[in-house]
Design a protein around this motif. Structure first.
Motif, PDB file in Angstrom:
ATOM      1  N   ALA A  25       0.801  -1.078  -0.129  1.00 20.20           N
ATOM      2  CA  ALA A  25       0.207  -0.011  -0.043  1.00 20.20           C
ATOM      3  C   ALA A  25       0.924   1.350  -0.053  1.00 20.20           C
ATOM      4  CB  ALA A  25      -0.922   0.022   1.296  1.00 20.20           C
ATOM      5  N   ILE A  26       1.872   1.230   0.792  1.00 26.20           N
ATOM      6  CA  ILE A  26       2.776   2.409   0.872  1.00 26.20           C
ATOM      7  C   ILE A  26       3.513   2.665  -0.355  1.00 26.20           C
ATOM      8  CG2 ILE A  26       4.862   3.459   2.042  1.00 26.20           C
ATOM      9  CD1 ILE A  26       4.045   2.152   4.646  1.00 26.20           C
ATOM     10  N   GLN A  27       3.946   1.502  -1.016  1.00 25.34           N
ATOM     11  CA  GLN A  27       4.452   1.792  -2.228  1.00 25.34           C
ATOM     12  C   GLN A  27       3.933   2.233  -3.506  1.00 25.34           C
ATOM     13  OE1 GLN A  27       6.162  -2.320  -2.595  1.00 25.34           O
ATOM     14  NE2 GLN A  27       8.086  -1.992  -1.692  1.00 25.34           N
ATOM     15  N   HIS A  28       2.466   1.643  -3.426  1.00 25.19           N
ATOM     16  CA  HIS A  28       1.809   2.385  -4.495  1.00 25.19           C
ATOM     17  C   HIS A  28       1.076   3.536  -4.232  1.00 25.19           C
ATOM     18  CE1 HIS A  28       0.864  -2.065  -5.545  1.00 25.19           C
ATOM     19  NE2 HIS A  28       0.904  -1.761  -6.559  1.00 25.19           N
ATOM     20  N   GLU A  29       1.078   3.879  -2.893  1.00 25.97           N
ATOM     21  CA  GLU A  29       0.431   5.419  -2.729  1.00 25.97           C
ATOM     22  C   GLU A  29       1.830   6.305  -3.081  1.00 25.97           C
ATOM     23  OE1 GLU A  29      -2.201   6.465  -1.928  1.00 25.97           O
ATOM     24  OE2 GLU A  29      -1.568   8.514  -1.464  1.00 25.97           O
ATOM     25  N   VAL A  30       2.956   6.001  -2.549  1.00 26.35           N
ATOM     26  CA  VAL A  30       4.025   6.809  -3.004  1.00 26.35           C
ATOM     27  C   VAL A  30       4.421   7.150  -4.397  1.00 26.35           C
ATOM     28  CG1 VAL A  30       6.633   7.127  -3.007  1.00 26.35           C
ATOM     29  CG2 VAL A  30       5.406   6.450  -0.876  1.00 26.35           C
ATOM     30  N   SER A  31       3.961   6.012  -4.945  1.00 25.77           N
ATOM     31  CA  SER A  31       4.165   6.397  -6.761  1.00 25.77           C
ATOM     32  C   SER A  31       2.916   7.082  -7.164  1.00 25.77           C
ATOM     33  CB  SER A  31       4.148   4.954  -7.339  1.00 25.77           C
ATOM     34  OG  SER A  31       4.749   4.231  -6.946  1.00 25.77           O
ATOM     35  N   ARG A  32       1.884   6.853  -6.660  1.00 25.17           N
ATOM     36  CA  ARG A  32       0.663   7.775  -6.807  1.00 25.17           C
ATOM     37  C   ARG A  32       0.730   8.973  -6.769  1.00 25.17           C
ATOM     38  NH1 ARG A  32      -4.126   9.946  -5.538  1.00 25.17           N
ATOM     39  NH2 ARG A  32      -3.489   9.813  -3.252  1.00 25.17           N
ATOM     40  N   GLN A  33       1.302   9.300  -5.700  1.00 24.23           N
ATOM     41  CA  GLN A  33       1.412  10.727  -5.045  1.00 24.23           C
ATOM     42  C   GLN A  33       2.506  11.708  -6.120  1.00 24.23           C
ATOM     43  OE1 GLN A  33       2.041  11.680  -0.982  1.00 24.23           O
ATOM     44  NE2 GLN A  33       0.244  10.606  -0.348  1.00 24.23           N
ATOM     45  N   ILE A  34       3.794  10.823  -6.272  1.00 25.88           N
ATOM     46  CA  ILE A  34       4.676  11.442  -7.057  1.00 25.88           C
ATOM     47  C   ILE A  34       4.330  11.804  -8.575  1.00 25.88           C
ATOM     48  CG2 ILE A  34       6.995  10.925  -8.015  1.00 25.88           C
ATOM     49  CD1 ILE A  34       7.607   9.547  -5.635  1.00 25.88           C
ATOM     50  N   GLN A  35       3.536  10.859  -9.135  1.00 24.02           N
ATOM     51  CA  GLN A  35       2.949  10.795 -10.418  1.00 24.02           C
ATOM     52  C   GLN A  35       2.133  12.161 -10.628  1.00 24.02           C
ATOM     53  OE1 GLN A  35       1.413   7.412 -11.755  1.00 24.02           O
ATOM     54  NE2 GLN A  35       0.900   8.095 -13.958  1.00 24.02           N
ATOM     55  N   LEU A  36       1.111  12.027  -9.489  1.00 28.57           N
ATOM     56  CA  LEU A  36       0.128  13.108  -9.498  1.00 28.57           C
ATOM     57  C   LEU A  36       0.711  14.435  -9.613  1.00 28.57           C
ATOM     58  CD1 LEU A  36      -3.034  13.611  -9.539  1.00 28.57           C
ATOM     59  CD2 LEU A  36      -2.868  13.726  -7.084  1.00 28.57           C
ATOM     60  N   ILE A  37       1.845  14.715  -8.620  1.00 27.20           N
ATOM     61  CA  ILE A  37       2.525  15.967  -8.393  1.00 27.20           C
ATOM     62  C   ILE A  37       3.197  16.315  -9.871  1.00 27.20           C
ATOM     63  CG2 ILE A  37       3.968  17.528  -7.204  1.00 27.20           C
ATOM     64  CD1 ILE A  37       3.386  15.717  -4.716  1.00 27.20           C
ATOM     65  N   GLU A  38       3.901  15.164 -10.192  1.00 26.90           N
ATOM     66  CA  GLU A  38       4.867  15.710 -11.343  1.00 26.90           C
ATOM     67  C   GLU A  38       3.993  15.921 -12.591  1.00 26.90           C
ATOM     68  OE1 GLU A  38       7.533  12.145 -11.883  1.00 26.90           O
ATOM     69  OE2 GLU A  38       8.977  13.260 -10.472  1.00 26.90           O
TER      70      GLU A  38
END
Ligand code: ADP
Ligand code: MG
Length: 489
Positions: free
Chosen positions: A233-246
């Motif tokens: 869950a953490i790995q997915h959420e971190v990627s999601r946040q980074i992608q969204l911001i980028e």
């Protein structure tokens, strides 16, 4: 682009009292739905909560174990929210004055660096730990498309343990959750059964650019009840946040759920702020007053803690950090280890450690068993090791005997000796006997001898192999090697 990950965990630990935190109903898991909810848990008018001091005692045990001060006075509040799992319309919890504030837990984190892996230590600070009641459980029945409620869980005592946002990777969060889990089981305040929901984590996650002073907006992922789900869950959420911001988006503070089947997090609701809960002191419960004498009494009953035990194992047995870490993953494993050592002596403590974290743990994992379910007792293993130490059997035969005891589910303490005699497994130590065997092997494999003399080292090992084969592993490889060298020269 570089990103820094910030994680704080909130863990709900069900305390192992027989009855609920404010009522006499049973906390036993697995009963028929709604058979263990009394008038207090159902919030019938006029039914008043009564403090279960067993829950308080367990919270104090935890506080002492993490070296946090225990509040002499803490206060129960009503946390208001409306949801069908909460009959009262508010949860009895603690807010401004929790029973525990501060303390810390030191974790060992395994990290990978290109090709190698290494371990580092990190101390995670705890913000607070407070007592509260668990809510009921909603059961979504797919077949009927209806939702049922089981109030057996309502009122089970919880200790909610909240960290500072001190973790910066999924690996650190998992290491913390495992250390915390081991600790509450060690202290005997929680049964640790994650499948049954006795230990559940919420992960708060945000990302920011290195060097930024402010934290990013955080997303909370609720109810992660396995270490694997926590990590994913953490790995997915971190990627999601980074992608969204980028991509130019912004993170909004919200609560999400992890969908194990699809490997993604999904929005559940926008995150409430504290004022949404309208916290009010609960007039039905007196402030929790804890005197020094009681704390001292509880301190007296605490078992030796994992960190202290690790240090002692290093000093007393000369074990390396890795071994002490594994041996103290549970109190039962540490006790098993020390039982073995007490029978074979401190001189053999390292060998015992190798076996317990090697062969024994391997067998337990492979069979998905806990140390309490081991099929080779400490006494049985000790005798195997004694026979290796005194030269009766080789290390290799020792392993074989260990597995035989396991497979046989043998219960006799002296199983090792019985098997050695019954199967004629004694090591051949006499140099004369071994010498004669070497001669036989030379005669049967002259080419190995020739190759050895021609400078091929492999041939030497092949000869040892032949001797071990002829003796059915009953020779000591080191002794054979020495004898071989002598003979060949
Ligand atoms: P709440 O009770 O609303 O969930 P808390 O103040 O109790 O809020 O904090 C919950 C958790 O969130 C704590 O573990 C804290 O360390 C963590 N946390 C707070 N801010 C952040 C952030 N920006 N990123 C990640 N975690 C955070
Ligand atoms: Mg919280």
């Amino acid at each position: 682009m570089q990103w820094e990950v910030v994680i704080g965990l909130e863990t709900h630990v069900q305390l192992s009292t027989k009855s609920k935190i404010f009522s006499g109903a049973s906390t036993r898991f697995g009963a028929e739905p709604n058979t263990q909810a009394c008038v207090v848990d159902l919030a019938l008018p006029g039914a008043l909560p009564v403090m279960n001091w067993g829950a308080v005692e367990r919270a104090i045990r935890f506080g002492l174990a993490i070296f946090a001060p225990i509040a002499p006075r803490s206060v129960f509040v009503r946390k208001n929210y409306f949801y069908p799992d909460l009959p009262r319309g508010y949860q009895i919890s603690q807010y401004e004055y929790p029973i525990i504030q501060g303390g810390s837990i030191t974790i060992q984190v395994e990290a990978k660096k290109k090709t190698s892996s290494y371990t580092y230590e990190k101390t995670i600070r705890l913000m607070r730990a407070h007592l509260e009641e668990d809510a009921g459980k909603l059961v979504h029945e797919d077949s009927t498309r209806m939702t049922s409620i089981d109030l057996n869980r309502a009122g089970i005592p919880l200790l909610e343990i909240v960290t500072e946002p001190d973790m910066c990777s999924a690996a650190e969060a998992v290491a913390y959750a495992k250390a915390l889990h081991a600790l509450v089981v060690w202290l005997d305040i929680c049964d640790g059964n994650m499948q049954n929901g006795s230990f559940r984590c919420d992960a708060n996650i945000s990302v920011r650019r290195p060097g930024e002073k402010e934290f990013g907006a955080r997303v909370e992922i609720k109810n992660l009840n396995s270490f694997r789900f926590l990590e994913e869950a953490i790995q997915h959420e971190v990627s999601r946040q980074i992608q969204l911001i980028e991509e130019g988006g912004t993170i909004v503070q919200e609560t999400r759920l992890y969908d194990e089947n699809h490997g993604e997090t999904r929005s559940m609701r926008s995150k409430e702020d504290a004022h949404d809960y309208r916290y009010l002191p609960d007039p039905d419960l007196m402030p929790l007053i804890i005197n020094k004498e009681w704390i001292a009494e509880i301190r007296h009953t605490l078992p030796e803690l994992p960190d202290a035990m690790k240090k002692r194992f290093t000093n007393q047995y000369g074990l390396p950090g890795y071994a002490t870490g594994v041996l103290t993953t549970s109190r039962a494993l540490a006790v098993y280890y020390e039982q073995v050592v007490s029978k074979i002596g401190i001189a053999n403590a390292k060998m015992a450690a190798n076996w317990v974290i090697g062969e024994l743990s391997f067998q337990l994992n492979r069979n998905r068993l806990e140390i309490g379910e081991t099929l080779v007792s400490a006494t049985q293993l000790a005798l195997v090791l004694l026979r290796i130490a005194d030269g009766t059997i080789s290390h290799k035969i020792g392993k074989e005997i260990f597995y035989t005891i396991w497979e046989e589910k043998a219960i006799d303490d002296a199983a090792a000796d019985r098997l050695i005699e019954a199967k004629g497994l004694r090591q051949i130590l006499s140099s004369e006997t071994l010498g004669a065997i070497l001669d036989e092997v030379f005669a049967a494999h002259p080419h190995f001898v020739d190759e050895y003399h021609a400078g091929k080292n492999k041939a030497f090992n092949a000869l040892i192999g032949q001797v071990m084969k002829v003796t059915q592993q009953r020779a000591n490889p080191k002794q054979v090697s020495e004898l071989l060298k002598k003979k060949l020269s």
